[in-house]
Design an enzyme around this catalytic site. Sequence first.
Site, PDB file in Angstrom:
ATOM      1  CD1 TRP A  97      -3.040   1.382   0.755  1.00 42.94           C
ATOM      2  CD2 TRP A  97      -1.502   2.452   1.968  1.00 42.94           C
ATOM      3  NE1 TRP A  97      -3.536   2.641   1.029  1.00 42.94           N
ATOM      4  CE2 TRP A  97      -2.607   3.316   1.769  1.00 42.94           C
ATOM      5  CE3 TRP A  97      -0.403   2.916   2.699  1.00 42.94           C
ATOM      6  CZ2 TRP A  97      -2.642   4.612   2.293  1.00 42.94           C
ATOM      7  CZ3 TRP A  97      -0.432   4.208   3.216  1.00 42.94           C
ATOM      8  CH2 TRP A  97      -1.550   5.038   3.011  1.00 42.94           C
ATOM      9  N   GLY A 130      -5.369  -2.430  -1.417  1.00 45.23           N
ATOM     10  CA  GLY A 130      -5.455  -2.732   0.005  1.00 45.23           C
ATOM     11  C   GLY A 130      -6.072  -1.612   0.821  1.00 45.23           C
ATOM     12  CG  ASP A 131      -7.201   3.172   0.700  1.00 45.22           C
ATOM     13  OD1 ASP A 131      -6.293   3.819   1.231  1.00 45.22           O
ATOM     14  OD2 ASP A 131      -8.399   3.518   0.731  1.00 45.22           O
ATOM     15  CB  ILE A 132     -10.160   0.235   4.531  1.00 45.40           C
ATOM     16  CG1 ILE A 132      -9.190  -0.789   5.144  1.00 45.40           C
ATOM     17  CG2 ILE A 132     -11.580  -0.027   5.003  1.00 45.40           C
ATOM     18  CD1 ILE A 132      -9.476  -2.223   4.740  1.00 45.40           C
TER      19      ILE A 132
END
Length: 218
Positions: free
Chosen positions: A139, A158-160
């Site tokens: 990330w 992978g960023d929420i």
Amino acid sequence: MAVPPSPDEIDAARASLASRDPALARAHAQTPPFAWRLRTGGFEGLFRMIVEQQVSVVAAAAIWKRVVEGLGGDVSPASVLAQEVEALRGFGLSGQKARYGHEIARAHVEGAIDFDHLERLSDEEAVARLTAIKGVGRWTAETFLMFCEGRTDVFPAGDIALQEAIRWADGAALRPREKEAYARSEAWRPHRSVAAHLLWGWYGAVRRGEVALETPAA
């Protein structure tokens, strides 16, 4: 120095994405124009990203100011390596972040990565070189390439927030996992970084209550 896409290029990329993907068309329609989030690149840019992680915006700014002052205004691999870990901790860094700073600086000095000519590497090659450095996850590598190097086809899956925005846009019950979000972003090449900016902008607008989140028609 990194050159980000111009406003016209961003607009053209957004229009292309919206024409090809109904989910992004929904986000595009509710998100005003945005500027590219360009930050300082090179070694300084990556070191700053590590320094600022997992702390508030206000705290990050204060710590970074102390780091710059402590290094005499010269944020470079040589100046960081000239400081012991304990000295870097004295600038407000945790021991772990101080050690990561040394790892990043050492990688450049020893030739494992050349921050002065990173643009010569493809996106995947650059990610591989960056993540080989202890303390630099995927990330971090991908957001660094977007924000600090101005790359236009990188997607930090992978960023929420991006995962949640994809869920909203697709009208899905569950947020996609990282691998699924990567797969979803393949349809957005060669503008995946613009797609990320668009989804972030839309996510923020929804969270602030500026636009209503509507369930897409079946």
